[in-house]
Motif scaffolding. Structure first.
Motif, mmCIF file in Angstrom:
data_model
loop_
_atom_site.group_PDB
_atom_site.id
_atom_site.type_symbol
_atom_site.label_atom_id
_atom_site.label_comp_id
_atom_site.label_asym_id
_atom_site.label_seq_id
_atom_site.Cartn_x
_atom_site.Cartn_y
_atom_site.Cartn_z
ATOM 1 N N ASP A 24 0.810 -1.228 0.000
ATOM 2 C CA ASP A 24 0.000 0.000 0.000
ATOM 3 C C ASP A 24 0.843 1.276 0.000
ATOM 4 O OD1 ASP A 24 -2.314 -1.598 0.124
ATOM 5 O OD2 ASP A 24 -2.207 -1.672 2.313
ATOM 6 N N ALA A 25 2.097 1.189 -0.408
ATOM 7 C CA ALA A 25 2.928 2.401 -0.487
ATOM 8 C C ALA A 25 2.401 3.299 -1.605
ATOM 9 C CB ALA A 25 4.374 2.036 -0.742
ATOM 10 N N GLU A 26 2.487 4.592 -1.369
ATOM 11 C CA GLU A 26 1.944 5.558 -2.341
ATOM 12 C C GLU A 26 2.768 6.832 -2.313
ATOM 13 O OE1 GLU A 26 -2.241 7.997 -3.280
ATOM 14 O OE2 GLU A 26 -2.038 6.728 -1.481
ATOM 15 N N VAL A 27 3.081 7.366 -3.495
ATOM 16 C CA VAL A 27 3.770 8.642 -3.621
ATOM 17 C C VAL A 27 2.849 9.586 -4.384
ATOM 18 C CG1 VAL A 27 4.969 8.017 -5.759
ATOM 19 C CG2 VAL A 27 5.942 9.759 -4.276
ATOM 20 N N TYR A 28 2.861 10.867 -4.014
ATOM 21 C CA TYR A 28 1.898 11.805 -4.583
ATOM 22 C C TYR A 28 2.411 13.233 -4.459
ATOM 23 C CZ TYR A 28 0.841 12.309 0.378
ATOM 24 O OH TYR A 28 0.960 12.508 1.743
ATOM 25 N N ALA B 86 8.312 27.375 -9.580
ATOM 26 C CA ALA B 86 7.331 26.907 -8.600
ATOM 27 C C ALA B 86 7.971 25.913 -7.644
ATOM 28 C CB ALA B 86 6.143 26.264 -9.301
ATOM 29 N N THR B 87 7.488 25.906 -6.401
ATOM 30 C CA THR B 87 7.925 24.934 -5.403
ATOM 31 C C THR B 87 6.962 23.756 -5.425
ATOM 32 O OG1 THR B 87 8.905 26.648 -4.001
ATOM 33 C CG2 THR B 87 8.396 24.536 -2.969
ATOM 34 N N ILE B 88 7.493 22.574 -5.696
ATOM 35 C CA ILE B 88 6.685 21.354 -5.786
ATOM 36 C C ILE B 88 7.035 20.464 -4.601
ATOM 37 C CG2 ILE B 88 6.142 19.340 -7.199
ATOM 38 C CD1 ILE B 88 6.896 20.960 -9.646
ATOM 39 N N ARG B 89 6.009 20.029 -3.882
ATOM 40 C CA ARG B 89 6.193 19.225 -2.670
ATOM 41 C C ARG B 89 5.761 17.782 -2.924
ATOM 42 N NH1 ARG B 89 4.641 24.326 -1.349
ATOM 43 N NH2 ARG B 89 5.985 25.419 0.140
ATOM 44 N N PHE B 90 6.550 16.849 -2.363
ATOM 45 C CA PHE B 90 6.314 15.427 -2.576
ATOM 46 C C PHE B 90 5.763 14.794 -1.306
ATOM 47 C CE2 PHE B 90 10.661 16.306 -4.593
ATOM 48 C CZ PHE B 90 10.086 16.923 -5.700
ATOM 49 N N LEU C 42 3.947 16.081 -15.233
ATOM 50 C CA LEU C 42 4.789 15.795 -14.069
ATOM 51 C C LEU C 42 4.383 14.449 -13.488
ATOM 52 C CD1 LEU C 42 4.615 19.269 -12.261
ATOM 53 C CD2 LEU C 42 6.395 18.477 -13.824
ATOM 54 N N GLN C 43 5.373 13.690 -13.030
ATOM 55 C CA GLN C 43 5.117 12.400 -12.394
ATOM 56 C C GLN C 43 6.221 12.105 -11.409
ATOM 57 O OE1 GLN C 43 4.770 9.098 -15.132
ATOM 58 N NE2 GLN C 43 3.668 7.838 -13.669
ATOM 59 N N LEU C 44 5.859 11.514 -10.274
ATOM 60 C CA LEU C 44 6.828 11.136 -9.253
ATOM 61 C C LEU C 44 7.100 9.635 -9.319
ATOM 62 C CD1 LEU C 44 5.575 13.192 -6.171
ATOM 63 C CD2 LEU C 44 7.683 13.562 -7.461
ATOM 64 N N LEU C 45 8.360 9.261 -9.122
ATOM 65 C CA LEU C 45 8.763 7.860 -9.126
ATOM 66 C C LEU C 45 9.789 7.665 -8.018
ATOM 67 C CD1 LEU C 45 8.754 5.033 -10.416
ATOM 68 C CD2 LEU C 45 10.502 5.857 -12.024
ATOM 69 N N LEU C 46 9.512 6.729 -7.127
ATOM 70 C CA LEU C 46 10.419 6.463 -6.008
ATOM 71 C C LEU C 46 11.522 5.508 -6.461
ATOM 72 C CD1 LEU C 46 10.286 7.453 -3.016
ATOM 73 C CD2 LEU C 46 9.521 5.139 -2.437
ATOM 74 N N PRO D 172 6.745 -1.054 -8.427
ATOM 75 C CA PRO D 172 7.153 0.357 -8.443
ATOM 76 C C PRO D 172 6.175 1.240 -7.661
ATOM 77 C CG PRO D 172 7.215 -0.585 -10.646
ATOM 78 C CD PRO D 172 6.501 -1.569 -9.779
ATOM 79 N N VAL D 173 6.720 2.269 -7.027
ATOM 80 C CA VAL D 173 5.917 3.252 -6.298
ATOM 81 C C VAL D 173 5.969 4.543 -7.104
ATOM 82 C CG1 VAL D 173 5.582 4.463 -4.118
ATOM 83 C CG2 VAL D 173 6.536 2.144 -4.126
ATOM 84 N N MET D 174 4.868 4.880 -7.762
ATOM 85 C CA MET D 174 4.833 6.060 -8.635
ATOM 86 C C MET D 174 3.476 6.724 -8.545
ATOM 87 S SD MET D 174 4.822 3.931 -12.197
ATOM 88 C CE MET D 174 3.689 2.566 -12.455
ATOM 89 N N SER D 175 3.470 8.010 -8.825
ATOM 90 C CA SER D 175 2.222 8.773 -8.797
ATOM 91 C C SER D 175 1.557 8.733 -10.169
ATOM 92 C CB SER D 175 2.500 10.227 -8.408
ATOM 93 O OG SER D 175 3.157 10.901 -9.483
ATOM 94 N N ALA D 176 0.344 9.238 -10.214
ATOM 95 C CA ALA D 176 -0.306 9.438 -11.506
ATOM 96 C C ALA D 176 0.372 10.598 -12.226
ATOM 97 C CB ALA D 176 -1.786 9.735 -11.303
ATOM 98 N N ARG D 177 0.394 10.535 -13.537
ATOM 99 C CA ARG D 177 0.974 11.624 -14.317
ATOM 100 C C ARG D 177 -0.057 12.748 -14.406
ATOM 101 N NH1 ARG D 177 2.490 9.737 -19.940
ATOM 102 N NH2 ARG D 177 3.891 8.453 -18.690
ATOM 103 N N ILE D 178 0.336 13.948 -14.013
ATOM 104 C CA ILE D 178 -0.587 15.081 -14.036
ATOM 105 C C ILE D 178 -0.127 16.099 -15.081
ATOM 106 C CG2 ILE D 178 -1.166 14.769 -11.599
ATOM 107 C CD1 ILE D 178 0.559 17.230 -10.999
ATOM 108 N N ARG D 179 -1.055 16.921 -15.493
ATOM 109 C CA ARG D 179 -0.767 17.986 -16.459
ATOM 110 C C ARG D 179 -0.901 19.334 -15.760
ATOM 111 N NH1 ARG D 179 -3.368 13.939 -19.195
ATOM 112 N NH2 ARG D 179 -2.444 13.296 -21.189
ATOM 113 N N VAL D 180 0.068 20.196 -15.987
ATOM 114 C CA VAL D 180 0.036 21.547 -15.428
ATOM 115 C C VAL D 180 0.290 22.535 -16.553
ATOM 116 C CG1 VAL D 180 0.800 20.804 -13.147
ATOM 117 C CG2 VAL D 180 2.494 21.505 -14.841
ATOM 118 N N VAL D 181 -0.102 23.773 -16.308
ATOM 119 C CA VAL D 181 0.137 24.854 -17.268
ATOM 120 C C VAL D 181 0.970 25.915 -16.567
ATOM 121 C CG1 VAL D 181 -0.918 26.630 -18.708
ATOM 122 C CG2 VAL D 181 -2.024 24.395 -18.473
#
Length: 211
Positions: free
Chosen positions: A48-52, A66-70, A132-136, A147-156
């Protein structure tokens, strides 16, 4: 035997066989794809590990710098090279697909490493749309298994001037209330005179008496 019936039966069996092959092929491809996504390196991840992204949503508008927090659940953050169980460090993928999940994550502009255990970073991006996407990664920068990874998101990313203007503009403007000051009340002093005479105003401020 009717020739037309026999031909119809052969056609039906052919279509049925073709549909069966398609279904089996699709299921095999789906299982292979799922297996590929679930296969990582030699280091196991916690159940149940999760990164976001802590404060960033899909479709958000951000500034060029921009400051991006994990965020991370059910596992701990440890620097690269630290062989600590149920731990890893963050990698930020920018405008790219997932790398091979059983090999070290590349280190370039599209794959940012945070090997000292950072949980946030100031990232500079060009104006326009980005993903953007996070991958541990484990101590060797290899994704865990699974693998522990977040969903890929879109930003502008907004233009610098536009972002500054939006930040300086208040969300609500106060309505201007026009006030009116009531005129001061004029108090007229009344004087009393003897009853045997009456007072009438006369020109130039001189009184006139009648006896």
């Amino acid at each position: 035997m009717d020739v037309r019936s026999e031909g119809a039966g052969r056609s039906f069996r052919f279509v049925k066989s073709a549909m069966t092959l398609l279904i089996v092929g699709a299921a095999t491809c789906g299982m292979a794809s799922a297996e590929e996504k679930r296969t990582g390196g030699p280091t196991p991840s916690a159940p149940d590990a999760e990164v976001y992204f802590s404060d960033l949503k899909d479709g958000a508008t951000i500034t060029p710098k921009a400051t991006i927090r994990f965020g991370l659940r059910e596992m701990g953050v440890a620097p690269a090279g630290s062989d600590r169980a149920n731990s890893g460090h963050h990698h930020l993928l920018i405008d790219t697909e997932l790398p091979p999940l059983d090999k070290p994550i590349p280190n370039d502009f599209n794959h940012l490493h945070f090997g000292t255990g950072q949980t946030e970073a100031e990232v500079t991006l060009k104006p326009g749309p980005h993903t953007l996407q996070l991958l541990l990664g484990d101590k060797d920068h290899i994704p865990h298994n699974p693998p522990v990874m977040s969903a890929r998101i879109r930003v502008v990313v907004a233009e610098a001037g536009t972002a500054a203007t939006e930040a300086a503009t208040p969300m609500r403007r106060r309505k201007r209330v026009q006030t009116h000051t009531a005129p001061k009340r004029v108090v007229v002093e009344r004087r009393s005179y003897p009853s045997h005479r009456s007072y009438y105003p006369y020109g130039y401020g001189y009184p006139r008496y009648r006896y």
